[in-house]
Design a protein around this motif. Structure first.
Motif: not given
Length: 1549
Positions: A821-844
């Motif tokens: 989680p991080s705050v952008k323009d006063g809103l809490i936004v969730y950034e993908d962790s390496p786990l989610v990125k790997a799942v999306k992109m097909g990385h190891i």
């Protein structure tokens, strides 16, 4: 007091509700019996008089009446809780609650676990039309859940009243359930509200009791009180608390101030009669006797006696559901129904089981057989006429088919046929049928070990009924919010609540899989009790979920639409909604893992998923993996089932690693790689490298019993050539495995690492590649610093796969694992962790330090790896296939190339991590990463430190290897790894002048404050010659004494034709050897523990080790063979006759016992004496043993273990069986072995007149007849031998053809050797006594050494010899020149043997006056030295040791006569650690306790009578070189003062 509930009134109020009450009333009136000895209570509902608006009806319970109020929010009044005929005991409780209500007191309903207490409270509130605010307390409940919670609306923070405040201000009843679950000191916030009806709120308002508020209202206006933020607490506000008695049940005891504010009532289970009536009404088809037996059994288990035995309470509240099943299946045994409610076989230990079985027998319920169990599901048909989703399921039981009506999912139902991923076995079919029975009435809990197929069964069950599944992975630190609702922020920054998948599933009618319910905290799970028991739920945002019938009743009663109810946050729970909980079996007696407690028992019906029987498991594996090798599968399953069936807890823990899931993985691998070794596959699955020694030996024993052997190549290290990795035309080859190289889009994420190939890591990477190609996720487990990350990065680099990296730690949570989680323009936004990125992109995804995170966090990886599903904190969901999307939003489909690699340290001390392998090991393919083997490690270190001398690297590898083995044995805690050695080598490479002993402290200073550890480390370093603690000045070489001046002794003149000394021809006979045998000898191998000698002081001694010599065994001969730069030591021992041999640089020694082969010891006085002669190429590794008294000659081939008896042609006299063993000084046969490396030997009998030349290679003997009787023979050259005649000591020179056995055999020629003294000048020659040499060299000194020895430049053939009168004698010109040979000698002051010294043995007994067999003398022609061992009496101790110093006890002194430096040195040989009691026998062998042989050109080897082998360096050049290396290891500059440059110097420079 007997009681009845009576409701009186007229139609009115709420339509149907009132009429239903009238019906109840009439039924009660009809059933009621007048009279009786007790007062009877009646509950009357009196209708109010017309025209009164604020007062409603009246409820009377006996003599207690309560005036109903019209509720403001009728939807908050409980619905459908009062049964049509309430039990007498319930009415009693209701009357008591009404009394307390009228008194304005708060009440506490206490009692055993189950829904009864809540039901009583709700019945009362329904009866009195009271609005309810319900909260289930858990360990996560905080003050904000009770009082006020902050929410953000339109950018402004507001306080929203919570249940306690709402109840107080609106006059509702607050129901607090589970007080024992709340953390201590949370509930005291309610103390003042309970006592004085006062509370200060966070938003500044103050709650005040109605009484005080009304008084203030008399003096002030309402506006003033509102301005003062004073709020009136309604006089109708009440609190009903529901709790368990603690300490009988687990939980937090009540805080005394809180407890004192409540009035308590024990709501125990219903009395027997009430329960029985209830069960009769439910199970009309079940015989009354059965019901009665069942209830009696249940009540017995709830008695005080049962709880004293430690038995958990029987869940009486589950009885109606069980009777409903019995009602549909009257033929089913009651014992089976009891197992559903109370799975005592897995819940209790042995004593508990016996107690329960005793109760079963008492009520005649035991052993009713399995024939009545359901066999399978015959068919499933969806019901078309029902408004909901229901199905008819036909189950086969005891030969009959029974059809039941059950809830079904929203998808199309499936017939119970085998799907493509599910293999049905008989036990699976039976389990599914039993689950179907339970599904009819209650939620299910499926209990089974890891990897036995629980999830697969649950999915198949869902498929049969057309359910959509909602898998929810539970973990230990899961909170109630994670289960129900989570906070999130809307795009405009407002806070909102997001319902969890569980809540959505309840509304949509899905089947929820609560995976890992055994992990979750019982206090958290308590929030689900109401959902499971009553199908009701109150959420954090104020919304309520109701059971469908209650929802419909409310909707009808209030005449509202669904939309209006939803506006009031009321939703129905879908009737099809069901929960299947998956759990591992509880651990009996464990404080943490005995999760199945009395509360839990009330929530589910329990089904045990047993491990498959062998035939079923074979069926499953064969159908899932069709081409698995049959014999391997048979062996694999036999060992698995043997481990599962044993009672030994060690073996059972191993069996847990061999779950069905793991067996399938092994089978897939075997089918793909049929040559794979099964032993390796099983040890890899169990991670045997890191098992405790007891478990590892148990596994090895079971594998050996199942005939699963280690592959023969395992002990040998393969060559790096065969494991080269190469990339050719887009394909990677590691070893024998080929894989395509990936075409990566994000090249910068492909790791690139410095990696030196070594065999062991290549083998691991080949293994990983096999699993990778099979689609497995990998787990690499190992100690620190063994190269897990390096191997992984190299592996991905070779495959060109991009990597996402995540490192876990103690504070990793499920949220941080998936989103950041991080705050952008006063809103809490969730950034993908390496786990989610790997799942999306097909990385190891590389998950590092996986053991550092709590296992309850990492276990969420299971759903991702196994099911390909995971729910993220922001509500998105990861799914395996695009087919699973079904138009849902917020779905991430797993990329087909996604793969996970997890790195973890091994479990156990000293890693202080969690047992990741134990929890999740079986969902990954595991690889144990170990430190490289010595050879691999050495090769790798050479690449890190190309300029570091190899001996230093070898010492490091050996020392660290020993430290690792000490760590494996548990002697030291820290497992020293390759990383530490690499760092030492890097330092030495960069700073070569720093000594090894100071650089190793970079690693060992961690342990410098632990004295025990420091001692072990120092001893280990010293053992391998790393001189920790030594100073460069600690050089303790032997004192040098001057060698006496050389003396010219005259000439040796060989007989020549010219001087009248005739040559004598000696005839030669050739014959073939008679060979008996071969017999196979038993060769034992044993480890050698070397100890480097120069760990603190530099001496001539280089290293030492010990043979495992028996205490009565005697060393009788030592020999060293030199072949291709390898030196092999052979040591013969007698009593019993045995041979020890080993490579002098090897790590193992070998022992051959000849006790059975040599002739038996016929009489006790026979003292055999064996000499040995190692042969050379091409007979390398063969050795001849000669017993001198019996003249037995054996040939041993150490490679093939064959022993052959060689029989020589013997003289006539010996063939007569003379009793040689009875003569003390019997005839002796001798063997001359100077040229044994050329594969020929010479044998002769002392006092005999023949020489027998044995040519081992050609298998022939040549017998030379002599005209003299022999005393001794020296082979001074291949074709020239020096003979000494018996009695006269006259020397002869025998010359023979270079190759006997050639065409012209020719005879040997014998020349007398005349020793002529130098002339005295008067023509008078002195008389001299002939002395016999002890040793004559068979090689000559080099010209330089000869010139240096005799002090004049000379080049000539020569021999060096030694006898009792001289330190050394050089004969110049002998034996090749026929001219007189000059004899130069360095004479002793007194002869060795003439000195009358009594040398005492170790036991103090005088040694006998026998001439010892061994002269213990060697000539080192390369270093110009004669070396021998002397007893202490022959040594000038006064010259060696300073005055006042007592000489040490020694086995003898090594006398080094150095003709190069003209010096004498005496080196003490330490005493033998043990000595044979046969002292006289030892004296016959040698006059010292040690024997001597040449080690190499500039060193010797000694073996003492205790079996201790020592290597000594005597050559001065070699010593100087070794001293330099030793000082380099210490470091030359360690004591030099250092200086820091001052500022001025820095500026000048």
């Amino acid at each position: 007091m007997q009681s009845r509930l009576l409701l009186l009134g007229v139609p009115g109020g709420f339509g149907d509700v009132a009429s239903r009450r009238v019906l109840l009333l009439l039924r009660q009136v009809v059933r009621g019996r007048p009279g009786g000895d007790r007062q009877r209570l009646e509950v009357r509902l009196m209708h109010a008089s017309a025209g009164v608006t604020d007062s409603g009806d009246t409820v009377n319970i006996g003599d207690v009446s309560y005036k109903l109020k019209t509720p403001k929010n009728p939807e908050l009044v409980p619905q459908n809780y009062i049964s049509e005929s309430p039990a007498q005991s319930i009415v009693q409780h209701l009357r008591w609650i009404m009394q307390k209500d009228l008194l304005g007191q708060d009440i506490f309903l206490i009692g055993p676990p189950g829904p009864l207490r809540r039901s009583v409270a709700m019945q009362y509130l329904e009866l009195t039309k009271r609005e309810v605010e319900y909260i289930a307390l858990s360990r996560d409940t905080t003050e904000t859940d009770l009082k006020q919670r902050r929410e953000i609306r339109a950018g402004t923070a507001f306080y929203i009243d919570q249940c306690a405040v709402r109840a107080a201000t609106e006059g509702r009843t607050l129901v607090l359930e589970g007080l024992e679950k709340a953390e201590r000191n949370v509930l005291p916030v309610l103390n003042n509200l309970l006592e004085n009806r006062e509370m200060q709120l966070e938003d500044g308002r103050f709650l005040m009791s109605a009484e005080r508020y009304d008084k203030l209202l008399q003096d002030h206006t309402k506006e003033e009180l509102d301005a003062w933020k004073i709020v009136r607490v309604s006089e109708h506000f009440r609190v009903i608390a529901l709790g368990l008695p603690v300490p009988r049940y687990p939980g937090n005891p009540l805080d005394p101030p809180l407890r004192s504010r409540f009035q308590a009532r024990d709501i125990y289970f219903l009395p027997f009669r009430d329960q029985l009536n209830l069960l009769y009404s439910v199970g009309a088809n079940v015989s009354a006797e059965k019901v009665s037996q069942l209830l009696s059994f249940a009540i017995t288990l709830c008695s005080q006696e049962s709880s004293a035995l430690g038995l958990p309470d029987f869940p009486l509240d589950s009885l109606p559901a069980a009777v409903q099943i019995l009602d549909s299946f009257p033929m089913m045994s009651i014992e089976h129904a009891i197992q559903l409610m109370y799975p005592y076989t897995i819940l209790l230990g042995h004593e508990g089981k016996m107690a329960v079985e005793g109760v079963l027998k008492r009520f005649e319920l035991h052993g009713s057989g399995n024939s009545m169990l359901p066999k399978d599901i015959v068919r499933v048909e969806r019901m078309t006429d029902s408004h909901g989703s229901q199905a008819h399921v036909t189950i086969r039981v005891a030969g009959k088919e029974v059809t039941i009506k059950v809830q079904a999912g929203t998808r199309a139902v499936n017939q119970p046929v085998a799907s493509d991923r599910f293999i049905q076995t008989p036990s699976h079919k039976q389990l599914l049928a039993e689950m179907m029975q339970s599904h009819m009435v209650k939620d299910i809990c499926l209990i089974g070990g890891k990897g036995c197929g629980k999830t697969v069964i649950a999915k198949n069950f869902a498929d049969i009924l057309g359910y959509n599944i909602e898998p929810i992975m539970l973990y230990q630190d899961m909170t109630a919010r994670d289960l129900l609702q989570q906070r999130y922020t809307l795009p405009n920054g407002d806070t909102a609540w997001r319902s969890s998948p569980l809540v959505n599933a309840a509304r949509e009618g899905k089947l929820v899989l609560l995976d890992g319910i055994h992990r979750v905290n019982a206090g958290t799970l308590a929030v689900l009790q109401r959902l499971i028991h009553d199908r009701e739920l109150s959420l954090y945002d104020g919304s309520r979920l109701l059971r469908e019938d209650r929802y419909l009743s409310l909707k009808q009663g209030l005449q509202l639409t669904d939309e209006q109810l939803q506006d009031r946050s009321i939703f129905p729970i879908h009737p099809s909604f069901r929960i299947i909980a998956l759990a591992e079996p509880p651990v009996v007696g464990s404080a943490t893992q005995q999760w199945l407690g009395p509360e839990f028992l009330t929530m589910f019906f329990f089904h045990r998923m047993k491990p498959l029987v062998k035939t079923e498991e074979i069926q499953v594996i064969q159908e899932m993996v069709p081409n698995v090798p049959q014999d391997a599968l048979e062996k694999l399953l036999s060992v698995t089932h043997k481990l599962r069936e044993t009672q030994d807890p060690t073996a059972q823990s191993l069996a847990a690693s061999l779950s069905t899931r793991q067996l399938l993985r092994i089978a897939r691998r075997l089918s793909q790689y049929p040559n794979e070794n099964l032993h390796d596959a099983i040890t890899k699955a169990c991670l045997s490298r890191f098992l405790p020694s007891l478990a590892r030996s148990a596994l090895e024993k079971n594998l050996a019993d199942a005939a699963i052997d280690i592959s023969p190549g395992d002990s040998l290290e393969p060559e790096l050539e065969s494991y080269k990795c190469e990339i050719v035309s887009g394909s990677l080859r590691i070893g024998a495995v080929i894989a395509p190289v990936y075409n990566a889009q994000e090249k910068m994420k492909v790791p690139d690492v410095l990696f030196y190939d070594n065999v062991q890591h290549m083998v691991v990477m080949e293994d990983m590649l096999k699993d990778f190609l099979l689609g497995e996720h990998l787990l690499l487990v190992g100690n620190q610093g063994v190269g897990k990350n390096k191997i992984m990065d190299r592996f991905l680099h070779l495959l060109n796969r991009p990597r996402e990296y995540i490192q876990l730690h103690r504070d990793t949570t499920v949220q941080t694992l998936t989103l950041q989680p991080s705050v952008k323009d006063g809103l809490i936004v969730y950034e993908d962790s390496p786990l989610v990125k790997a799942v999306k992109m097909g990385h190891i995804l590389v998950v590092d330090e996986a053991d550092k995170a709590p296992t309850n966090v990492t276990c969420i990886l299971k759903t991702l790896v196994e099911n390909g599903e995971m729910i993220l904190a922001d509500g998105r969901r990861i799914v395996a296939h695009a087919a699973n999307v079904d138009g849902r939003e917020n779905v991430i489909v797993i990329h087909p190339d996604f793969r996970m690699v997890v790195l973890a340290n091994r479990p156990g001390f000293p890693f202080l991590g969690n047992d990741f392998f134990g929890t999740l090991g079986d969902i990954f393919s595991c690889h144990a990463i170990d430190n490289p083997k010595p050879h691999s490690e050495l090769e790798m270190l050479k690449q890190y430190g190309p300029n570091v001398p190899e001996p230093i690297l070898q010492k490091l590898v050996a020392a660290f290897g020993e430290l690792r083995s000490l760590a494996d044995q548990g002697i030291i805690n820290y497992p020293y790894s390759t990383r530490e050695v690499v760092n030492i080598v890097k330092h030495l490479q960069k700073f070569p002048n720093e000594g090894l002993s100071s650089v190793v402290r970079n690693v060992f200073d961690f342990d410098s404050y632990n004295s025990d550890m420091r001692e072990i480390l120092t001893n280990t370093m010293h053992k391998y010659g790393i001189p920790i603690g030594a100073k460069p000045t600690n050089v303790h070489l032997a004192k040098e004494l001057p060698l006496p001046e050389q003396t010219f002794m005259g000439y040796w003149i060989t007989g020549q034709a010219g001087n009248g000394m005739p040559k004598i021809l000696c005839p030669v006979e050739t014959s073939h050897i008679d060979v008996k045998g071969p017999v196979l000898a038993n060769i034992e191998e044993y480890p050698i523990e070397r100890h480097e000698a120069r760990f603190l002081n530099f001496t001539e001694e280089y290293t030492s080790w010990r043979f495992p010599l028996d205490e009565v065994n005697l060393i009788c001969d030592v020999a060293v063979s030199h072949e291709n730069g390898e030196h092999t030591l052979y040591v013969a021992a007698c009593n019993p006759i045995s041979l020890y041999f080993m490579n002098l640089t090897g790590k193992s020694g070998f022992l051959v016992d000849f006790f059975d082969i040599f002739p038996r010891m016929i009489s006790g006085s026979w003292r055999p004496f064996v000499t040995i002669a190692p042969l050379g190429s091409p007979l390398r590794g063969q050795v001849v043993l000669h017993e001198e008294q019996s003249n037995v000659i054996l040939l041993l081939d150490t490679a093939s273990r064959a022993v052959r008896h060689l029989i020589l042609p013997v003289e006539e006299s010996v063939s007569k069986k003379s009793s040689w063993w009875n003569k003390e000084g019997g005839e002796t046969y001798r063997m001359c072995k100077e040229f044994s490396h050329k594969n020929w030997l010479v044998f002769y009998k002392q006092t005999g007149d023949t020489l027998i030349v044995l040519d081992v290679l050609e298998g022939r003997t040549h017998t030379i007849s002599l005209p003299i009787n022999l005393k001794t023979v020296f082979l001074v050259a291949e074709d020239k031998w020096l003979l000494v005649e018996n009695k006269t000591n006259q020397k002869y020179l025998l010359t023979k053809p270079a190759h006997i056995g050639s065409e012209d055999i020719g005879a040997c020629q014998l020349y007398m050797l005349k020793e002529e003294l130098p002339s005295t000048g008067f023509g008078v020659t002195q008389e001299t006594e002939f002395c016999i040499p002890h040793k004559v060299s068979s090689e000559q000194l080099s010209s330089e050494n000869l010139s240096s020895a005799v002090g004049q430049k000379i080049a000539s053939p020569n021999r060096i010899l030694s006898d009792e009168n001289s330190y050394a004698t050089v004969v110049v010109g002998f034996p090749d020149l026929m001219s007189p040979s000059e004899v130069y000698s360095w004479k002793r002051a007194s002869s060795l043997e003439k000195r009358n010294v009594t040398n005492t043995g170790i036991y103090g007994g005088k040694r006998t006056n026998v001439t010892p067999r061994h002269r213990n003398c060697v000539t080192l022609t390369h270093t110009n030295q004669v070396v021998r061992i002397l007893p202490a009496g022959e040594v000038p101790l006064k010259d060696i040791f300073p005055k006042g110093v007592t000489p040490p006890q020694t086995a003898g002194y090594i006398e080094v006569t150095d003709l190069q430096a003209k010096k004498l040195r005496y080196i003490p040989v330490p005493s033998a650690e043990s000595l044979s009691p046969y002292t006289a026998w030892i004296s016959a062998v040698s006059d010292t306790d040690a024997l001597l042989a040449e080690w190499d050109k500039s060193g010797i080897v000694t073996v003492d009578m205790g079996g201790r082998v020592r290597l000594w360096e005597t050559g001065l050049e070699r010593l100087q070189q070794s001293l330099m290396e030793w000082r380099n290891m210490i470091g030359q500059d360690s004591d030099r003062p250092l200086q820091l440059p001052m500022d001025s110097e820095l500026q000048n420079s």
